[in-house]
Write a protein that holds these residues in place. Structure first.
Motif, short mmCIF file in Angstrom:
data_model
loop_
_atom_site.label_atom_id
_atom_site.label_comp_id
_atom_site.label_asym_id
_atom_site.label_seq_id
_atom_site.Cartn_x
_atom_site.Cartn_y
_atom_site.Cartn_z
N CYS A 238 22.67 36.07 10.04
CA CYS A 238 22.50 37.43 10.54
C CYS A 238 22.01 38.31 9.40
O CYS A 238 22.62 38.34 8.33
N ARG A 239 20.94 39.03 9.64
CA ARG A 239 20.39 39.93 8.62
C ARG A 239 21.20 41.23 8.51
O ARG A 239 21.12 41.92 7.51
N ASP A 240 21.97 41.55 9.55
CA ASP A 240 22.75 42.78 9.54
C ASP A 240 24.07 42.62 8.79
O ASP A 240 24.41 43.43 7.94
N CYS A 241 24.82 41.55 9.10
CA CYS A 241 26.15 41.40 8.48
C CYS A 241 26.22 40.26 7.46
O CYS A 241 27.21 40.11 6.77
N GLY A 242 25.16 39.43 7.37
CA GLY A 242 25.13 38.34 6.40
C GLY A 242 25.86 37.08 6.83
O GLY A 242 25.91 36.11 6.09
N ASP A 243 26.44 37.08 8.02
CA ASP A 243 27.17 35.91 8.53
C ASP A 243 26.22 34.74 8.74
O ASP A 243 25.10 34.91 9.21
N THR A 244 26.65 33.54 8.36
CA THR A 244 25.91 32.31 8.63
C THR A 244 26.70 31.54 9.68
O THR A 244 27.91 31.38 9.55
N PHE A 245 26.01 31.06 10.71
CA PHE A 245 26.69 30.39 11.82
C PHE A 245 25.80 29.32 12.41
O PHE A 245 24.60 29.26 12.15
N GLU A 246 26.40 28.42 13.19
CA GLU A 246 25.67 27.32 13.81
C GLU A 246 25.65 27.47 15.32
O GLU A 246 26.59 28.02 15.91
N VAL A 247 24.56 26.98 15.92
CA VAL A 247 24.39 27.02 17.37
C VAL A 247 23.95 25.64 17.83
O VAL A 247 23.01 25.06 17.27
N ASN A 248 24.61 25.08 18.84
CA ASN A 248 24.20 23.83 19.45
C ASN A 248 23.31 24.16 20.65
O ASN A 248 23.71 24.94 21.51
N ARG A 249 22.10 23.59 20.66
CA ARG A 249 21.19 23.81 21.78
C ARG A 249 20.15 22.71 21.80
O ARG A 249 19.90 22.07 20.78
N PRO A 250 19.50 22.50 22.94
CA PRO A 250 18.44 21.48 23.03
C PRO A 250 17.28 21.82 22.09
O PRO A 250 17.03 22.99 21.78
N MET A 251 16.57 20.79 21.65
CA MET A 251 15.42 20.98 20.76
C MET A 251 14.37 21.89 21.37
O MET A 251 13.71 22.64 20.65
N ALA A 252 14.22 21.85 22.68
CA ALA A 252 13.22 22.69 23.35
C ALA A 252 13.53 24.18 23.18
O ALA A 252 12.64 25.02 23.32
N ARG A 253 14.79 24.52 22.84
CA ARG A 253 15.19 25.92 22.67
C ARG A 253 15.47 26.25 21.21
O ARG A 253 16.04 27.29 20.91
N ALA A 254 15.04 25.40 20.28
CA ALA A 254 15.35 25.57 18.86
C ALA A 254 14.87 26.90 18.29
O ALA A 254 15.54 27.50 17.46
N ALA A 255 13.73 27.37 18.71
CA ALA A 255 13.13 28.58 18.13
C ALA A 255 13.59 29.88 18.81
O ALA A 255 13.26 30.96 18.34
N GLU A 256 14.38 29.76 19.88
CA GLU A 256 14.82 30.97 20.58
C GLU A 256 15.74 31.81 19.70
O GLU A 256 16.57 31.26 18.97
N PRO A 257 15.63 33.12 19.76
CA PRO A 257 16.55 33.98 19.00
C PRO A 257 17.97 33.86 19.54
O PRO A 257 18.18 33.44 20.68
N THR A 258 18.92 34.23 18.73
CA THR A 258 20.32 34.18 19.15
C THR A 258 21.08 35.33 18.51
O THR A 258 20.64 35.89 17.51
N ARG A 259 22.22 35.68 19.08
CA ARG A 259 23.08 36.73 18.51
C ARG A 259 24.09 36.09 17.58
O ARG A 259 24.53 34.97 17.79
N CYS A 260 24.48 36.85 16.56
CA CYS A 260 25.53 36.36 15.67
C CYS A 260 26.89 36.56 16.35
O CYS A 260 26.99 37.28 17.35
N PRO A 261 27.94 35.92 15.85
CA PRO A 261 29.26 36.07 16.45
C PRO A 261 29.75 37.53 16.50
O PRO A 261 30.59 37.87 17.31
N GLN A 262 29.20 38.40 15.65
CA GLN A 262 29.58 39.82 15.64
C GLN A 262 28.77 40.64 16.64
O GLN A 262 28.98 41.84 16.77
N GLY A 263 27.78 39.99 17.31
CA GLY A 263 26.99 40.67 18.34
C GLY A 263 25.66 41.24 17.89
O GLY A 263 24.98 41.90 18.67
N HIS A 264 25.27 40.99 16.64
CA HIS A 264 23.98 41.50 16.15
C HIS A 264 22.83 40.61 16.62
O HIS A 264 22.97 39.39 16.69
#
Length: 70
Positions: A8-34
């Motif tokens: 996350c560029r806002d809070c600096g949190d690093t996190f992991e997301v499990n998703r299919p390879m076809a969705r690898a490039a999709e944006p995601t929210r951080c656990p804090q909601g950013h």
């Protein structure tokens, strides 16, 4: 399912997301909601036998010096 690491560029949190390879490039929210996140480049180190693209074992080789026949 592949696991992708994001930061996350806002809070600096690093996190992991499990998703299919076809969705690898999709944006995601951080656990804090950013929404301002970036997918990190993953690095993988492999060690293999000679000819497999990895690092060749040393003479006497194997994983334990050759005594186990591996």
């Amino acid at each position: 399912m592949p696991r992708y690491e994001f930061r996350c560029r806002d809070c600096g949190d690093t996190f992991e997301v499990n998703r299919p390879m076809a969705r690898a490039a999709e944006p995601t929210r951080c656990p804090q909601g950013h929404d301002n996140t970036v997918k990190l480049l993953s690095t993988v180190a492999t060690i293999g036998r000679s000819g497999s693209g990895g690092i060749a074992p040393t003479a006497g080789g194997g994983c334990c010096g050759g005594g186990c026949g591996c």
